[in-house]
Design a protein around this motif. Structure first.
Motif, PDB file in Angstrom:
ATOM      1  N   VAL A 271      43.289  25.089  26.258  1.00 60.26           N
ATOM      2  CA  VAL A 271      42.614  26.364  26.468  1.00 60.26           C
ATOM      3  C   VAL A 271      43.623  27.498  26.382  1.00 60.26           C
ATOM      4  O   VAL A 271      44.694  27.432  26.996  1.00 60.26           O
ATOM      5  CB  VAL A 271      41.907  26.407  27.837  1.00 60.26           C
ATOM      6  CG1 VAL A 271      41.207  27.754  28.022  1.00 60.26           C
ATOM      7  CG2 VAL A 271      40.903  25.264  27.963  1.00 60.26           C
ATOM      8  N   ALA A 272      43.309  28.517  25.604  1.00 59.42           N
ATOM      9  CA  ALA A 272      44.140  29.716  25.508  1.00 59.42           C
ATOM     10  C   ALA A 272      43.293  30.912  25.951  1.00 59.42           C
ATOM     11  O   ALA A 272      42.147  31.071  25.509  1.00 59.42           O
ATOM     12  CB  ALA A 272      44.626  29.913  24.073  1.00 59.42           C
ATOM     13  N   HIS A 273      43.841  31.715  26.835  1.00 59.09           N
ATOM     14  CA  HIS A 273      43.138  32.907  27.290  1.00 59.09           C
ATOM     15  C   HIS A 273      43.435  34.052  26.319  1.00 59.09           C
ATOM     16  O   HIS A 273      44.589  34.383  26.050  1.00 59.09           O
ATOM     17  CB  HIS A 273      43.579  33.263  28.710  1.00 59.09           C
ATOM     18  CG  HIS A 273      43.193  32.222  29.722  1.00 59.09           C
ATOM     19  ND1 HIS A 273      41.915  32.093  30.206  1.00 59.09           N
ATOM     20  CD2 HIS A 273      43.928  31.243  30.315  1.00 59.09           C
ATOM     21  CE1 HIS A 273      41.867  31.089  31.067  1.00 59.09           C
ATOM     22  NE2 HIS A 273      43.075  30.551  31.155  1.00 59.09           N
ATOM     23  N   SER A 279      35.782  44.056  21.344  1.00 60.66           N
ATOM     24  CA  SER A 279      35.151  44.369  22.631  1.00 60.66           C
ATOM     25  C   SER A 279      36.157  44.595  23.747  1.00 60.66           C
ATOM     26  O   SER A 279      35.873  45.282  24.731  1.00 60.66           O
ATOM     27  CB  SER A 279      34.205  43.231  23.039  1.00 60.66           C
ATOM     28  OG  SER A 279      34.953  42.031  23.275  1.00 60.66           O
ATOM     29  N   GLY A 280      37.355  44.012  23.612  1.00 67.43           N
ATOM     30  CA  GLY A 280      38.356  44.100  24.668  1.00 67.43           C
ATOM     31  C   GLY A 280      38.037  43.223  25.861  1.00 67.43           C
ATOM     32  O   GLY A 280      38.739  43.260  26.882  1.00 67.43           O
ATOM     33  N   ALA A 281      36.992  42.375  25.732  1.00 62.15           N
ATOM     34  CA  ALA A 281      36.587  41.502  26.837  1.00 62.15           C
ATOM     35  C   ALA A 281      37.509  40.287  26.911  1.00 62.15           C
ATOM     36  O   ALA A 281      38.032  39.807  25.894  1.00 62.15           O
ATOM     37  CB  ALA A 281      35.143  41.059  26.645  1.00 62.15           C
ATOM     38  N   ASP A 282      37.704  39.802  28.142  1.00 64.22           N
ATOM     39  CA  ASP A 282      38.495  38.594  28.334  1.00 64.22           C
ATOM     40  C   ASP A 282      37.675  37.372  27.913  1.00 64.22           C
ATOM     41  O   ASP A 282      36.532  37.189  28.335  1.00 64.22           O
ATOM     42  CB  ASP A 282      38.905  38.448  29.804  1.00 64.22           C
ATOM     43  CG  ASP A 282      39.909  39.507  30.229  1.00 64.22           C
ATOM     44  OD1 ASP A 282      40.685  39.963  29.358  1.00 64.22           O
ATOM     45  OD2 ASP A 282      39.921  39.890  31.418  1.00 64.22           O
ATOM     46  N   LYS A 283      38.285  36.523  27.089  1.00 62.75           N
ATOM     47  CA  LYS A 283      37.627  35.307  26.607  1.00 62.75           C
ATOM     48  C   LYS A 283      38.614  34.145  26.662  1.00 62.75           C
ATOM     49  O   LYS A 283      39.787  34.331  27.011  1.00 62.75           O
ATOM     50  CB  LYS A 283      37.130  35.487  25.160  1.00 62.75           C
ATOM     51  CG  LYS A 283      36.051  36.547  24.980  1.00 62.75           C
ATOM     52  CD  LYS A 283      35.672  36.688  23.517  1.00 62.75           C
ATOM     53  CE  LYS A 283      34.617  37.759  23.306  1.00 62.75           C
ATOM     54  NZ  LYS A 283      33.298  37.336  23.816  1.00 62.75           N
ATOM     55  N   GLN A 284      38.136  32.967  26.306  1.00 63.87           N
ATOM     56  CA  GLN A 284      39.013  31.811  26.191  1.00 63.87           C
ATOM     57  C   GLN A 284      38.694  31.062  24.895  1.00 63.87           C
ATOM     58  O   GLN A 284      37.549  31.030  24.460  1.00 63.87           O
ATOM     59  CB  GLN A 284      38.869  30.871  27.392  1.00 63.87           C
ATOM     60  CG  GLN A 284      37.494  30.255  27.555  1.00 63.87           C
ATOM     61  CD  GLN A 284      37.432  29.299  28.737  1.00 63.87           C
ATOM     62  OE1 GLN A 284      38.321  29.242  29.578  1.00 63.87           O
ATOM     63  NE2 GLN A 284      36.355  28.513  28.805  1.00 63.87           N
TER      64      GLN A 284
END
Length: 329
Positions: A271-273, A279-284
């Protein structure tokens, strides 16, 4: 498409509740495929490979039998070449199938016995009933060794491939290539090419010894035989995908994506964050290597967890490290 999926789900659920019936149907299907694989190989050998004027060499166990037949003819043996080929093919496969029983799997070996037995029987059947002669006498076939090589390669390649699909084999070199492919987790056609090349070279040497004046014609026969072996290898690697791998990268904002995939598939994941560029949203991003047969299942599960997941599938040419493969029965 949804009706088909619903029907498939109903059948699957029914068989889960009737384990004995499911096992019986599965075994029956595998036996039918094994018989079909044996008949297909015998048809290709009798009709396109074996020929009074220019017999192609197949490589592997059947090619070794062809070499022995040539030696027997040099020694004055009067038995029919196809009948002798049929007997030798079954005899040579006995120790090979014992190896398969001990090193690969009991069911694999028993289904391979069915394929080899049907091949040996139907080589004689197609010859004695005149089916092979009828096809060989067709002008288009008789005057075109390349056509014979292509048709024979398709028959042998499909025969081996459908046998591999049910975790069986056509015996001979297929057992060795299947074993090496299983141990190295790689495509198996290339191993057959190496082994078959040795048999072909020996076959050419015997032809030259038997008739030195026709070494040029014999060389052409060997070249067409190489075309046949190439077609067999190509068909096997196209159809048989057991040892092919693919990497999936799944970008999502659902944190339980990785735990869901790991719980449903026998493979690890990384998993990489990451942060969405737009969007600039945090995802993985979840990275997972799976067998080619599992790709669509993983995608379906991932889409159920997150319909907006971004998924990239990349073929894997080489894999170093531990990877779970379903054991052969």
């Amino acid at each position: 498409m949804r009706k088909i999926d619903r029907f498939h789900k109903k059948v699957t659920n029914f068989l889960y509740d009737h384990i004995a019936l499911g096992a019986f149907l599965k075994l029956s299907f595998e036996l039918i495929i094994s018989v079909a694989a044996g008949i297909l190989f015998a048809f290709g050998f009798s009709c396109f490979i074996s020929n009074d004027s220019a017999t192609l060499v197949t490589g592997g166990a059947s090619g070794l039998c062809q070499n022995i037949v040539i030696i027997a003819k040099m020694c004055g043996a009067s038995i029919s070449s196809d009948n002798l080929q049929s007997i030798l093919y079954f005899a040579i496969n006995i120790p090979i199938l014992i190896f398969a029983f001990l090193k690969i799997g009991k069911k694999f070996a028993l289904l391979s016995v069915v394929v080899v037995g049907c091949s040996s029987i139907f080589i004689s059947v197609f010859t004695d009933t005149g089916v092979a002669r009828t096809i060989q006498d067709v002008t288009f076939i008789q005057n075109s060794p390349l056509t014979r090589a292509l048709f024979a390669g398709l028959c042998s390649g499909v025969s081996s491939s459908i046998a591999f699909k049910i975790d069986s084999s056509s015996g001979g070199v297929d057992v060795a290539t299947y074993y090496m492919g299983m141990k190295k987790s790689s495509q198996i056609g290339k191993y057959g090419v190496i082994i078959n090349s040795i048999v072909v070279v020996f076959y050419f040497i015997l032809l030259v010894i038997g008739n030195p004046q026709k070494w040029g014609e014999n060389l052409v026969i060997v070249l067409y035989s190489i075309v046949y072996l190439f077609i067999v290898s190509l068909v096997i690697d196209l159809i048989n995908i057991r040892n092919k791998k693919a990497e999936l990268s799944i970008t999502t904002d659902q944190e339980h994506m990785v735990s869901t995939l790991v719980s449903l598939f026998p493979h690890g994941a990384s998993v990489a964050h990451v942060k969405g560029g737009y969007s600039g949203a945090d995802k993985q991003t979840v990275y997972m290597v799976v067998s080619s047969t599992e790709v669509h299942k993983v995608i379906r599960v991932a889409k159920q967890v997150d319909p907006n997941a971004f998924i990239v599938v990349t073929p894997v040419n080489k894999l170093v490290g531990n990877f779970f493969s379903r054991p052969v029965e």
